[in-house]
Motif scaffolding. Structure first.
Motif, PDB file in Angstrom:
ATOM      1  N   LYS A   1       6.115   5.153 -11.373  1.00 51.03           N
ATOM      2  CA  LYS A   1       6.458   5.053 -10.161  1.00 51.03           C
ATOM      3  C   LYS A   1       7.900   3.996 -10.129  1.00 51.03           C
ATOM      4  N   THR A   2       8.474   3.904  -9.338  1.00 52.29           N
ATOM      5  CA  THR A   2      10.007   3.514  -9.199  1.00 52.29           C
ATOM      6  C   THR A   2      10.250   1.934  -8.997  1.00 52.29           C
TER       7      THR A   2
ATOM      8  N   ASP B   1       1.056  -0.894  -0.195  1.00 49.43           N
ATOM      9  CA  ASP B   1      -0.203  -0.175   0.266  1.00 49.43           C
ATOM     10  C   ASP B   1       0.698   0.977   0.334  1.00 49.43           C
ATOM     11  N   ASN B   2       0.218   2.597  -0.776  1.00 49.16           N
ATOM     12  CA  ASN B   2       0.904   3.678  -0.075  1.00 49.16           C
ATOM     13  C   ASN B   2       2.017   3.849  -0.932  1.00 49.16           C
ATOM     14  N   VAL B   3       2.116   3.440  -2.106  1.00 48.30           N
ATOM     15  CA  VAL B   3       3.063   3.525  -2.725  1.00 48.30           C
ATOM     16  C   VAL B   3       3.213   5.133  -3.763  1.00 48.30           C
TER      17      VAL B   3
ATOM     18  N   ASP C   1      17.937  -0.138   3.545  1.00 51.22           N
ATOM     19  CA  ASP C   1      17.921  -0.081   1.676  1.00 51.22           C
ATOM     20  C   ASP C   1      16.844  -1.064   1.543  1.00 51.22           C
ATOM     21  N   ILE C   2      16.970  -2.374   2.115  1.00 49.77           N
ATOM     22  CA  ILE C   2      15.969  -4.035   2.684  1.00 49.77           C
ATOM     23  C   ILE C   2      14.339  -3.364   2.443  1.00 49.77           C
ATOM     24  N   GLU C   3      14.253  -2.526   3.578  1.00 45.09           N
ATOM     25  CA  GLU C   3      13.115  -1.621   4.089  1.00 45.09           C
ATOM     26  C   GLU C   3      12.354  -0.718   2.568  1.00 45.09           C
ATOM     27  N   LYS C   4      13.456  -0.029   2.024  1.00 44.08           N
ATOM     28  CA  LYS C   4      13.477   0.762   0.673  1.00 44.08           C
ATOM     29  C   LYS C   4      12.610  -0.329  -0.667  1.00 44.08           C
ATOM     30  N   ALA C   5      13.590  -1.232  -0.847  1.00 47.07           N
ATOM     31  CA  ALA C   5      13.105  -1.914  -1.276  1.00 47.07           C
ATOM     32  C   ALA C   5      11.880  -2.835  -1.458  1.00 47.07           C
ATOM     33  N   SER C   6      11.689  -3.073  -0.533  1.00 47.85           N
ATOM     34  CA  SER C   6       9.926  -4.145  -0.059  1.00 47.85           C
ATOM     35  C   SER C   6       9.248  -3.294  -0.087  1.00 47.85           C
ATOM     36  N   LEU C   7       9.097  -2.241  -0.375  1.00 46.78           N
ATOM     37  CA  LEU C   7       7.577  -0.770  -0.938  1.00 46.78           C
ATOM     38  C   LEU C   7       7.671  -1.370  -2.332  1.00 46.78           C
ATOM     39  N   GLY C   8       6.466  -1.852  -2.224  1.00 45.28           N
ATOM     40  CA  GLY C   8       6.041  -2.061  -3.718  1.00 45.28           C
ATOM     41  C   GLY C   8       6.416  -3.482  -4.252  1.00 45.28           C
ATOM     42  N   ALA C   9       7.063  -4.116  -3.675  1.00 47.42           N
ATOM     43  CA  ALA C   9       8.120  -5.059  -4.430  1.00 47.42           C
ATOM     44  C   ALA C   9       6.838  -6.796  -4.245  1.00 47.42           C
ATOM     45  N   PRO C  10       7.498  -7.231  -4.851  1.00 52.00           N
ATOM     46  CA  PRO C  10       6.015  -8.979  -5.490  1.00 52.00           C
ATOM     47  C   PRO C  10       6.234  -9.603  -4.210  1.00 52.00           C
ATOM     48  N   SER C  11       5.324 -10.194  -3.588  1.00 51.85           N
ATOM     49  CA  SER C  11       5.114 -11.264  -3.150  1.00 51.85           C
ATOM     50  C   SER C  11       5.949 -12.069  -2.884  1.00 51.85           C
ATOM     51  N   THR C  12       7.034 -12.790  -3.535  1.00 53.21           N
ATOM     52  CA  THR C  12       7.723 -13.927  -4.022  1.00 53.21           C
ATOM     53  C   THR C  12       9.322 -12.809  -3.451  1.00 53.21           C
TER      54      THR C  12
ATOM     55  N   PRO D   1       8.209  -2.713  -9.052  1.00 52.94           N
ATOM     56  CA  PRO D   1       6.788  -2.933 -10.168  1.00 52.94           C
ATOM     57  C   PRO D   1       6.127  -3.294  -9.499  1.00 52.94           C
ATOM     58  N   GLY D   2       4.789  -3.710 -10.826  1.00 51.59           N
ATOM     59  CA  GLY D   2       3.656  -4.376 -10.472  1.00 51.59           C
ATOM     60  C   GLY D   2       2.778  -3.322 -10.600  1.00 51.59           C
ATOM     61  N   GLU D   3       1.668  -4.529 -10.178  1.00 55.45           N
ATOM     62  CA  GLU D   3       0.011  -3.845 -10.894  1.00 55.45           C
ATOM     63  C   GLU D   3      -0.635  -3.048 -10.117  1.00 55.45           C
ATOM     64  N   TYR D   4      -0.934  -1.641 -10.695  1.00 58.89           N
ATOM     65  CA  TYR D   4      -1.761  -1.241  -8.932  1.00 58.89           C
ATOM     66  C   TYR D   4      -2.999  -1.740  -8.666  1.00 58.89           C
ATOM     67  N   GLN D   5      -3.463  -1.557  -7.540  1.00 59.19           N
ATOM     68  CA  GLN D   5      -4.275  -2.549  -6.789  1.00 59.19           C
ATOM     69  C   GLN D   5      -5.589  -2.671  -7.871  1.00 59.19           C
ATOM     70  N   GLU D   6      -5.727  -0.865  -7.008  1.00 61.41           N
ATOM     71  CA  GLU D   6      -7.570  -0.941  -7.970  1.00 61.41           C
ATOM     72  C   GLU D   6      -7.444  -0.633  -9.388  1.00 61.41           C
ATOM     73  N   ASP D   7      -8.919  -1.570  -9.710  1.00 60.05           N
ATOM     74  CA  ASP D   7      -9.333  -0.894 -11.137  1.00 60.05           C
ATOM     75  C   ASP D   7      -9.773   0.194 -11.292  1.00 60.05           C
ATOM     76  N   ALA D   8      -9.907   0.571 -10.415  1.00 58.31           N
ATOM     77  CA  ALA D   8     -10.547   2.257 -10.459  1.00 58.31           C
ATOM     78  C   ALA D   8      -9.215   3.163 -10.994  1.00 58.31           C
ATOM     79  N   VAL D   9      -7.639   2.690 -11.211  1.00 54.93           N
ATOM     80  CA  VAL D   9      -7.118   3.780 -11.330  1.00 54.93           C
ATOM     81  C   VAL D   9      -6.343   3.209 -12.167  1.00 54.93           C
ATOM     82  N   SER D  10      -5.905   1.933 -12.289  1.00 54.54           N
ATOM     83  CA  SER D  10      -5.098   1.164 -12.992  1.00 54.54           C
ATOM     84  C   SER D  10      -5.469   1.240 -14.873  1.00 54.54           C
ATOM     85  N   GLY D  11      -4.083   1.311 -15.678  1.00 53.07           N
ATOM     86  CA  GLY D  11      -4.564   1.628 -16.901  1.00 53.07           C
ATOM     87  C   GLY D  11      -4.258   2.891 -17.579  1.00 53.07           C
TER      88      GLY D  11
END
Length: 547
Positions: A324-325, A300-302, A468-479, A327-337
């Motif tokens: 954005k910096t 959230d909050n990317v 650095d890990i905390e910054k990289a975690s923001l918006g990272a995919p689950s894997t 990766p990944g798709e936006y969660q909400e269909d109302a905004v993505s694309g």
């Protein structure tokens, strides 16, 4: 006897054709793939009425308002605007006409004259109430939707006009305020209605995407940036029309005007849209769904990194795109694309952009589109939306606009791939740093003597790596989140291990230095927030315990 052949009649007009009720069903209840789009049609008509009122000097600019009221029993939806309204002399004929409109294509959002009857599909009674400034009567036209639907399906050979006449009534009562002007649509006795017609939250979500509304205050910084950049885009010189008539070449002469900037040519216009609903009947204003920070993938909050503004050589469109910096798709269909808009009203949803690229290579690659947010505003003089308003008619101008957008699509595809690769690379780099930190830790703890300087450096490196890990975690995919959490756990174990070494003189000095640094930082923070007496007491207690 000579038999002469019968002379054929040529060039005579055929008798008036029968326009049956089945056609009426096709262009009303059967027109829209999703019934909620009927609500968009009514808001679109309200927008046109408000713009006409502003141009006619009966409403000041910025005072337009559309109010959607949902009844507590979820049986009625009322859409009221303070637009120009319809004069009583033409109101009845206008409201009962099908496929005929007084609106001018290219100047107004709607122009086919079929959207006003879209609500027939899911209510018992469709009522219009309207009045123009200066009239001393209002006009009320009421459609019996149950009878209409039944007639459409069972009286295919009955003329459509006869069916409408049989199912429609009107009245024109006196009113007290001849200055008032308005247009109201009431969908009464909702039946099999879309959730957006009964649930305030779902209605707000839907309108935030499709309605001609302003950006949310939270998005103001980017709003100002977008409009400032569009205002700085000079309208290009019009391309010369084809010397010979060619149906495959675009004619841009329709865009001829005196506008000097793209914002003048395609203004960002909006009206106030509010929803009244729920038990309390609260009024809530609708804004576009974009915010400075949005959910991406599992996070959230990317935040957005930037917004960019684009246009084409034709001067038929301008658009903005949020980057954005992570990766990944936006969660909400109302905004993505990326979404297309005419008169700031959305055409279709976020899927149309994936059909825009003219080459299969880019079309398949542009599955990345939901990694971005943005809008493409097109001059309504350049394109013609189809009847369902989920695409544009395939004419030369629309095809030319698509080609101009090809380059944008290619750039975004490359950007999405780059961001994904960079993020993946950053995780690998963090893993390498953690491996190096682990090696240095093992050397330190297995050494015969405790090297305080090496231990201090390991702690500093571990602290920097954790940030650095905390910054990289923001918006990272689950894997990747799992890998980063594993690295955090390992760093914690290393830091704890350093403090659990045998109590050699070197180690004691090391612990004393850590305590002193901790006490120094803690007291500097407390000194800013505590009264002097309290601060002195806390300071004495901390110094006593850390001896």
């Amino acid at each position: 006897m000579t038999i002469r052949p019968r002379t054929r009649s040529r060039g005579k007009a055929v008798p008036a054709p029968l326009i049956g009720s089945f056609l009426l069903e096709s262009i009303t209840t059967g027109m829209y793939g999703e019934r909620k789009n009927a609500i968009r049609e009514y808001v679109q008509n309200s927008y046109d009425g408000i713009q006409a009122a502003i141009e006619g000097k009966v409403l000041r600019a910025g005072a337009g308002k559309v109010t959607l009221t949902l009844s507590p029993d979820a049986k009625t939806l009322v859409i009221l605007d303070n637009g120009v309204g319809l004069p009583y002399r033409v109101a009845v004929n206008t409201l009962t006409a099908v496929g005929a409109s007084r609106k001018e294509r290219g100047r107004e959002a709607g122009f086919r004259g079929i959207g006003r009857l879209a609500g027939i599909a899911f209510c018992k009674t469709l009522r219009f109430r309207t009045k123009a400034a200066g009239d001393d009567v209002e006009t009320i036209v009421e459609f019996d939707c149950d009878k209409l639907r039944e007639g459409m399906l069972s009286s295919g050979r009955k003329p459509a006009a006869e069916l409408i006449t049989a199912c429609t009534t009107y009245d024109q009562p006196d009113v007290a305020d001849d200055r008032a002007h308005y247009f109201e649509v009431s969908l009464i006795g909702l039946k099999n209605a879309p959730a957006e017609a009964t649930d305030p939250l779902q209605l707000r979500t839907f309108l935030s995407q499709v309605a001609p509304v302003d950006f949310h205050p939270d998005f103001k910084a980017y709003r100002d940036q977008i409009l400032e950049q569009v205002e700085g885009l000079v309208t290009p010189d019009l391309q010369e029309p084809p010397e010979e008539e060619d149906d495959e070449l675009p004619d841009w002469s329709v865009l001829e005007d005196e506008s000097g900037t793209m914002l003048e040519r395609i203004p960002f216009s909006y009206v106030s849209v509010v929803i009244r609903g729920g038990a309390a009947g609260r009024e809530e204003q609708v804004f576009k769904p974009y915010r400075q920070k949005l959910g991406v993938a599992d996070s959230d909050n990317v935040p957005l990194r930037d917004v960019t503004v684009h246009t084409g050589e034709s001067g038929a469109w301008w658009g903005w795109i949020g980057h954005k910096t992570k990766p990944g798709e936006y969660q909400e269909d109302a905004v993505s694309g990326l979404r297309f808009r005419l008169k700031n009203i959305q055409i279709d949803g976020n899927e149309l952009i994936t059909l825009v690229p003219t080459t299969n290579e880019i079309r398949s690659a542009f599955r990345w589109s939901n990694w971005f947010i943005g809008e493409i505003h097109i001059d309504p003089r350049a394109v013609v939306p189809n009847a369902r308003r989920d695409n544009f008619e395939e004419d030369p101008r629309w095809l030319a606009i698509r080609k101009e957008l090809d380059e944008v699509c290619q750039d975004l595809t490359a950007e999405a791939r780059r961001v994904s690769k960079e993020h993946q690379t950053s995780v690998e780099v963090l893993s390498d740093k953690a491996e190096k930190l682990r090696t240095n830790y093992l050397k330190a703890v297995n050494s015969r003597t405790y090297d305080v300087k090496k231990a201090e450096k390991i702690l500093r490196d571990s602290d920097a790596l954790q940030k650095d890990i905390e910054k990289a975690s923001l918006g990272a995919p689950s894997t990747e989140q799992l890998r980063l959490k594993s690295l955090t756990k390992e760093i914690t174990q290393i830091r704890v291990g350093l403090l659990e070494q045998p109590k050699t003189p070197e180690y004691e000095r090391f612990r004393a230095a850590i305590k002193a640094e901790f006490l120094k930082v803690t007291l500097s923070v407390l000194n800013r927030y505590l009264d002097i007496d309290v601060y002195e007491d806390v300071k004495d207690e901390l110094e006593r315990r850390l001896k």
